[in-house]
Design an enzyme around this catalytic site. Structure first.
Site, PDB file in Angstrom:
ATOM      1  N   CYS A  19       0.857  -1.179   0.000  1.00 59.21           N
ATOM      2  CA  CYS A  19       0.000   0.000   0.000  1.00 59.21           C
ATOM      3  C   CYS A  19       0.897   1.234   0.000  1.00 59.21           C
ATOM      4  O   CYS A  19       2.118   1.145   0.176  1.00 59.21           O
ATOM      5  CB  CYS A  19      -0.921  -0.004   1.219  1.00 59.21           C
ATOM      6  SG  CYS A  19      -0.039   0.090   2.803  1.00 59.21           S
ATOM      7  N   HIS A  48       5.476  -6.456   7.456  1.00 59.72           N
ATOM      8  CA  HIS A  48       5.299  -7.825   7.936  1.00 59.72           C
ATOM      9  C   HIS A  48       5.595  -8.837   6.829  1.00 59.72           C
ATOM     10  O   HIS A  48       4.737  -9.627   6.436  1.00 59.72           O
ATOM     11  CB  HIS A  48       3.876  -8.014   8.483  1.00 59.72           C
ATOM     12  CG  HIS A  48       3.663  -7.300   9.782  1.00 59.72           C
ATOM     13  ND1 HIS A  48       2.427  -6.856  10.201  1.00 59.72           N
ATOM     14  CD2 HIS A  48       4.539  -6.956  10.751  1.00 59.72           C
ATOM     15  CE1 HIS A  48       2.554  -6.266  11.374  1.00 59.72           C
ATOM     16  NE2 HIS A  48       3.825  -6.314  11.722  1.00 59.72           N
ATOM     17  N   HIS A  82       3.022   1.737  10.585  1.00 57.71           N
ATOM     18  CA  HIS A  82       2.008   1.413  11.586  1.00 57.71           C
ATOM     19  C   HIS A  82       1.805   2.513  12.623  1.00 57.71           C
ATOM     20  O   HIS A  82       0.753   2.597  13.248  1.00 57.71           O
ATOM     21  CB  HIS A  82       2.399   0.140  12.337  1.00 57.71           C
ATOM     22  CG  HIS A  82       2.557  -1.065  11.465  1.00 57.71           C
ATOM     23  ND1 HIS A  82       3.731  -1.347  10.815  1.00 57.71           N
ATOM     24  CD2 HIS A  82       1.700  -2.055  11.144  1.00 57.71           C
ATOM     25  CE1 HIS A  82       3.592  -2.466  10.120  1.00 57.71           C
ATOM     26  NE2 HIS A  82       2.378  -2.913  10.287  1.00 57.71           N
ATOM     27  N   CYS A 104       2.162   6.098   8.312  1.00 58.17           N
ATOM     28  CA  CYS A 104       1.217   6.284   7.211  1.00 58.17           C
ATOM     29  C   CYS A 104       0.307   7.476   7.502  1.00 58.17           C
ATOM     30  O   CYS A 104      -0.210   7.609   8.616  1.00 58.17           O
ATOM     31  CB  CYS A 104       0.376   5.014   7.049  1.00 58.17           C
ATOM     32  SG  CYS A 104      -1.002   5.178   5.895  1.00 58.17           S
ATOM     33  N   HIS A 135      -1.441  -5.459  18.095  1.00 60.09           N
ATOM     34  CA  HIS A 135      -0.942  -5.077  16.772  1.00 60.09           C
ATOM     35  C   HIS A 135      -0.260  -3.713  16.893  1.00 60.09           C
ATOM     36  O   HIS A 135      -0.706  -2.846  17.656  1.00 60.09           O
ATOM     37  CB  HIS A 135      -2.097  -5.009  15.780  1.00 60.09           C
ATOM     38  CG  HIS A 135      -1.689  -4.786  14.360  1.00 60.09           C
ATOM     39  ND1 HIS A 135      -1.357  -3.535  13.876  1.00 60.09           N
ATOM     40  CD2 HIS A 135      -1.538  -5.642  13.312  1.00 60.09           C
ATOM     41  CE1 HIS A 135      -1.037  -3.638  12.595  1.00 60.09           C
ATOM     42  NE2 HIS A 135      -1.139  -4.895  12.228  1.00 60.09           N
ATOM     43  N   GLU A 137      -0.133  -1.051  15.021  1.00 58.38           N
ATOM     44  CA  GLU A 137      -0.979   0.123  14.792  1.00 58.38           C
ATOM     45  C   GLU A 137      -1.909   0.363  15.971  1.00 58.38           C
ATOM     46  O   GLU A 137      -2.078   1.508  16.415  1.00 58.38           O
ATOM     47  CB  GLU A 137      -1.813  -0.055  13.515  1.00 58.38           C
ATOM     48  CG  GLU A 137      -2.713   1.141  13.232  1.00 58.38           C
ATOM     49  CD  GLU A 137      -3.705   0.918  12.108  1.00 58.38           C
ATOM     50  OE1 GLU A 137      -4.833   1.444  12.197  1.00 58.38           O
ATOM     51  OE2 GLU A 137      -3.363   0.223  11.137  1.00 58.38           O
ATOM     52  N   CYS A 204      -8.940   2.061   5.952  1.00 55.10           N
ATOM     53  CA  CYS A 204      -8.277   2.564   4.749  1.00 55.10           C
ATOM     54  C   CYS A 204      -8.928   1.961   3.508  1.00 55.10           C
ATOM     55  O   CYS A 204      -8.972   0.737   3.360  1.00 55.10           O
ATOM     56  CB  CYS A 204      -6.791   2.214   4.797  1.00 55.10           C
ATOM     57  SG  CYS A 204      -5.896   2.673   3.292  1.00 55.10           S
ATOM     58  N   ASN A 234      -3.099  -8.195   7.684  1.00 54.83           N
ATOM     59  CA  ASN A 234      -3.842  -7.944   6.457  1.00 54.83           C
ATOM     60  C   ASN A 234      -3.803  -9.158   5.538  1.00 54.83           C
ATOM     61  O   ASN A 234      -4.788  -9.495   4.875  1.00 54.83           O
ATOM     62  CB  ASN A 234      -3.254  -6.712   5.764  1.00 54.83           C
ATOM     63  CG  ASN A 234      -3.762  -6.509   4.355  1.00 54.83           C
ATOM     64  OD1 ASN A 234      -3.051  -6.791   3.399  1.00 54.83           O
ATOM     65  ND2 ASN A 234      -4.982  -6.046   4.221  1.00 54.83           N
ATOM     66  N   SER A 276       1.385  -5.962   2.463  1.00 54.87           N
ATOM     67  CA  SER A 276       2.769  -6.066   2.935  1.00 54.87           C
ATOM     68  C   SER A 276       3.614  -6.973   2.051  1.00 54.87           C
ATOM     69  O   SER A 276       4.743  -7.311   2.399  1.00 54.87           O
ATOM     70  CB  SER A 276       2.783  -6.604   4.378  1.00 54.87           C
ATOM     71  OG  SER A 276       2.111  -7.850   4.450  1.00 54.87           O
TER      72      SER A 276
END
Length: 297
Positions: A19, A48, A82, A104, A135, A137, A204, A234, A276
């Site tokens: 992304c 990741h 993240h 991001c 996680h 993020e 997102c 993801n 990723s």
């Protein structure tokens, strides 16, 4: 003996791969590594995917933990896409560490919105985050609330919420839209009369829109090889979406993980990946598939 049609079609999904946030983080890392020979550290895996992490490590990027960072002074540390909680920036200030911030923009905006609610919402709602506890993020998001936000990943965890108090629901940026919709319905159903429930769709769209696209892609091929690292949250989500459409979907970490028996009898083979997953890794899987097909012809 495995049988492969004479000329099966092998296609890489053009919309799979990094992304924008990950692309920017990797570009920043490469620019910093080229700018000077001084050490550059990354707080956690920059993405990741172990293959991409190892590629950048060969260029000089060293991956560290928060514990490692405590022992550093006056160095450069890159923050990955993240994002990080305020405590990380405070640690850097204390230790004289130069932060290369590759958070991001979508995550950064979400952090600001959560902090604004926590600091300035007079009603003092419970801040609930739909996401995966632990996680990277999510840790950054919870940090905006001094550790008070409630993290829930599925409806079974909603008992953590006090349904007699106002609620503000946000989402980790990479969670599925369908799951967020389910959470909002269930919270709305369970909240006590008079409770104010506000929810903010902070997923997102570059990630979310891939679901429909990948489901369509999975349906156009006999076999899907989904390329993703074991740590990719993801990746697990998108892999399951493909598998829901095409039972002959296989998760592979790279070319070495390709099992030729997977493509037995397939006339078309689709290769796709997570946000990723680097493009070059999908290309290596494609080359391994083509080499096998050629060896059988």
């Amino acid at each position: 003996m495995n049988e492969v049609p004479c000329t099966p079609v092998v296609e890489i999904d053009a919309r799979s791969g990094f992304c924008h946030g990950v692309v920017t983080a990797i570009r920043k890392a490469e620019e910093e590594l080229e700018r000077t020979d001084a050490p550059l550290y990354c707080l956690g895996d920059i993405v990741h995917n172990s293959d991409e992490v190892e590629r950048l490590e060969r260029k000089g990027l060293s991956t560290i933990t928060h514990g490692d960072m405590e022992g550093l002074n006056g160095v450069r540390v890159l923050l990955r896409a993240h994002g990080e909680p305020p405590s990380t920036y405070e640690m850097a200030r204390r230790k004289g560490i130069e932060i290369i911030d590759a958070t991001c923009p979508v995550v950064l905006q979400l952090q600001r919105r959560i902090k604004e609610t926590y600091d300035n919402d007079a009603s003092g709602p419970q801040i609930v985050i739909y996401g995966k506890a632990g996680h990277a993020e999510v840790n950054g998001l919870v940090g905006q609330t001094n550790g008070e936000a409630i993290v829930v990943e599925n409806p079974d965890q909603l008992d953590r919420i006090n349904f007699t108090r106002d609620i503000a629901l946000y989402s980790q940026t990479t969670m599925p839209l369908s799951g967020f919709a389910e959470m909002t319905r269930e919270i709305d159903r369970r909240k006590a009369p008079g409770v104010v429930f506000r929810y903010f769709d902070t997923i997102c769209r570059q990630v979310a829109n891939r679901v429909d696209h990948l489901r369509e892609f999975a349906g156009t091929h006999d076999v899907i090889l989904f390329v993703a690292g074991a740590k990719s949250s993801n990746g697990k989500v998108l892999y399951n979406e493909c598998r829901d459409i095409n039972p002959r979907t296989y998760l592979v970490s790279g070319a070495s993980g390709f099992d030729p028996s997977c493509i037995s009898g397939a006339g078309s083979i689709g290769i796709c990946g997570a946000t990723s997953t680097p493009r070059w890794l999908m290309e290596q899987v494609r080359d391994a598939v083509n080499a096998y097909i050629k060896s059988r012809s």
